[in-house]
Design an enzyme around this catalytic site. Structure first.
Site, PDB file in Angstrom:
ATOM      1  CG  HIS A  70      36.547  50.410  43.256  1.00 24.61           C
ATOM      2  ND1 HIS A  70      35.914  51.332  42.435  1.00 24.61           N
ATOM      3  CD2 HIS A  70      37.879  50.535  43.007  1.00 24.61           C
ATOM      4  CE1 HIS A  70      36.833  51.995  41.748  1.00 24.61           C
ATOM      5  NE2 HIS A  70      38.029  51.533  42.069  1.00 24.61           N
ATOM      6  CG  ASP A  78      41.946  34.145  34.480  1.00 22.66           C
ATOM      7  OD1 ASP A  78      42.629  33.860  33.478  1.00 22.66           O
ATOM      8  OD2 ASP A  78      42.309  33.877  35.642  1.00 22.66           O
ATOM      9  CB  CYS A 104      32.730  54.622  44.020  1.00 26.16           C
ATOM     10  SG  CYS A 104      34.414  54.004  43.775  1.00 26.16           S
ATOM     11  CG  ASP A 110      43.184  27.075  35.177  1.00 27.65           C
ATOM     12  OD1 ASP A 110      43.369  26.611  34.038  1.00 27.65           O
ATOM     13  OD2 ASP A 110      44.100  27.469  35.911  1.00 27.65           O
ATOM     14  CB  CYS A 150      33.996  54.264  40.308  1.00 30.26           C
ATOM     15  SG  CYS A 150      33.469  52.554  40.220  1.00 30.26           S
ATOM     16  CB  CYS A 205      31.315  50.235  42.024  1.00 29.94           C
ATOM     17  SG  CYS A 205      32.401  50.857  43.322  1.00 29.94           S
TER      18      CYS A 205
END
Length: 369
Positions: free
Chosen positions: A332, A264, A306, A91, A301, A303
């Site tokens: 997560h 983003d 999880c 940015d 989930c 991930c």
RNA sequence: GCGGGUAUGGUGAAGUGGUUAACACGGCGGAUUGUGGUUCCGUUAUGCGUGGGUUCGAUCCCCACUAUUCGCC
């Protein structure tokens, strides 16, 4: 080389495509986790990649101040400096002027404002921002724009849009990193004709991609969606479109439906550090007492968090201010948004995006007040 | 055993003879959208150790008790 965008399929206005970079190719729509200070807060690059995250955002203003672009240049560029071999977008610092400068003075030449670190007087211009980004050697640089607050008068926004256009041209003129792409930014607030003007004039400068800026600055959701609608129709089909600063799951879906390719947001990592988690059935606050003895996983989930940890344990970590809590929840929350974009891409390819939205919202709004 | 001090919410503590008992932490809840990493907002004592007394009225004054703390033996 510059990035290469390939549009592969359209469902309504939503686009499935790919973006090829010096650090690999990724599919769009895509969510970019934010790593302001050359790191996605609390996570290693390996942990980040395990979420299937493909591109991250870093920040010119912050790295300009610390450690300075010279240090990163000497390190061999931002990728080497931070040990991250995936694509990086930087940015420009335009948003920081808006978000953290108390006393700022915007002139045609640039912006004078006080450093958030030591209060010293700083002067940032389009030329400085682009030159710093050239040295950082990110894959995608952003134009230095003005992000006006919301709401602002039409008179002010008119002047601001014109100035941002002149700044975009000045930045493009000094940009000289052949490996780095440069995106222009459409401003114009909630004024339909100013969005149109900003879009058409920015396109004339011929950037490698286009961002919609000035959203998620305090306006309500219908206004934000209208800002997207007012701008996106003018953007060329063969270049990526990036909606800046947006990361609420519902907003991502609404953006994708309107034709946005990249997003983003600090939300997944910031919420994580504050103990909040996205779930299929809405956002939850793990600090809540009801999770004290809840030994189930955070979400349906795949991930790491999880698969391995319970809500009760995460609540304990967050309650005790243990950084592992924010880290596990960051994993997560990022995975949640990345998986959301994965599912959106599949839905686009199968022409069932609107059905997907309905199904997602049915679940997601269940627990929300 | 003798003498002195103190007793206010989960904690540390302000405070006043007269409607709503400061503040901080903690607790509970909410916020958070191109990140100034422990942020912001709301809420949280029908109650001022116990029992008597003085007073129109006491958390605040008096007495006893209990607890605690300091000093001396």
């Amino acid at each position: 080389m510059k990035i290469k965008y390939k549009l592969k399929h359209i469902d309504h206005n939503a686009r499935y495509g790919t973006i090829e970079t010096n650090y690999g190719t990724f599919e769009t729509p895509m969510f970019m986790p934010v790593g302001t200070l050359a790191n996605v807060k609390t996570l290693t690059p390996e942990e980040l990649k395990a979420t299937n995250s493909a591109i991250i955002l870093s920040n010119t203003y912050h790295l300009w101040l610390r450690p300075g672009e010279g240090v990163i240049d000497k390190a061999g560029g931002l990728h080497k400096f931070m040990n991250y071999d995936g694509p990086i977008l930087t940015d420009s610092g335009g948003f920081q002027v808006f978000s953290l400068a108390e006393k700022k003075n915007i002139t045609e030449e640039g912006v004078t404002f006080k450093s958030h670190i030591d209060g010293s007087k700083l002067f940032l211009t389009p030329e400085i921002s682009i030159k710093v980004q050239n040295k950082l050697d990110s894959d995608i640089a952003m134009s230095f724009d003005e992000c006006p607050p919301y709401p602002v008068s039409r008179e002010y926004m008119e002047k601001s849009v014109d100035r941002t256009l002149r700044w975009a041209k000045r930045g493009k003129d000094v940009h000289n990193n052949p490996k780095q792409s440069l995106f222009g930014i459409v401003q114009g607030g909630e004024f339909e004709d100013l969005r149109k003007k900003s879009a058409l004039e920015t396109i004339k400068l011929d950037f490698d991609g286009y961002a919609i800026g000035g959203t998620s600055v305090g306006e309500d959701k219908p206004t934000m969606y209208k800002m997207i609608d007012d701008a996106i129709g003018y953007l060329p089909e063969d270049k990526p479109r990036y909606l800046m600063g947006v990361g609420d799951p519902v907003d991502i879906i609404e953006g994708v439906i309107r034709g946005v390719d990249m997003f983003d947001c600090v939300l997944p990592t910031r919420l994580a550090r504050h103990g909040n988690a996205f779930t299929k059935y809405g956002k939850i606050n793990l600090k809540n007492l009801k999770f004290k003895e809840d030994f189930t996983q955070v979400d349906e989930c795949d991930c790491y968090t999880c698969k391995k940890y319970t809500k009760a344990y995460l609540r304990h970590l967050i309650t005790c201010n243990e950084t592992l809590g924010g880290r596990l929840l960051s994993i997560h929350n990022i995975r949640f948004l990345i998986r959301l974009t994965e599912e959106l891409r599949e839905a686009i390819k199968e022409n069932r995006l609107l059905e997907y939205r309905e199904e997602f919202l049915n679940n997601y709004t269940k627990n929300e007040s």
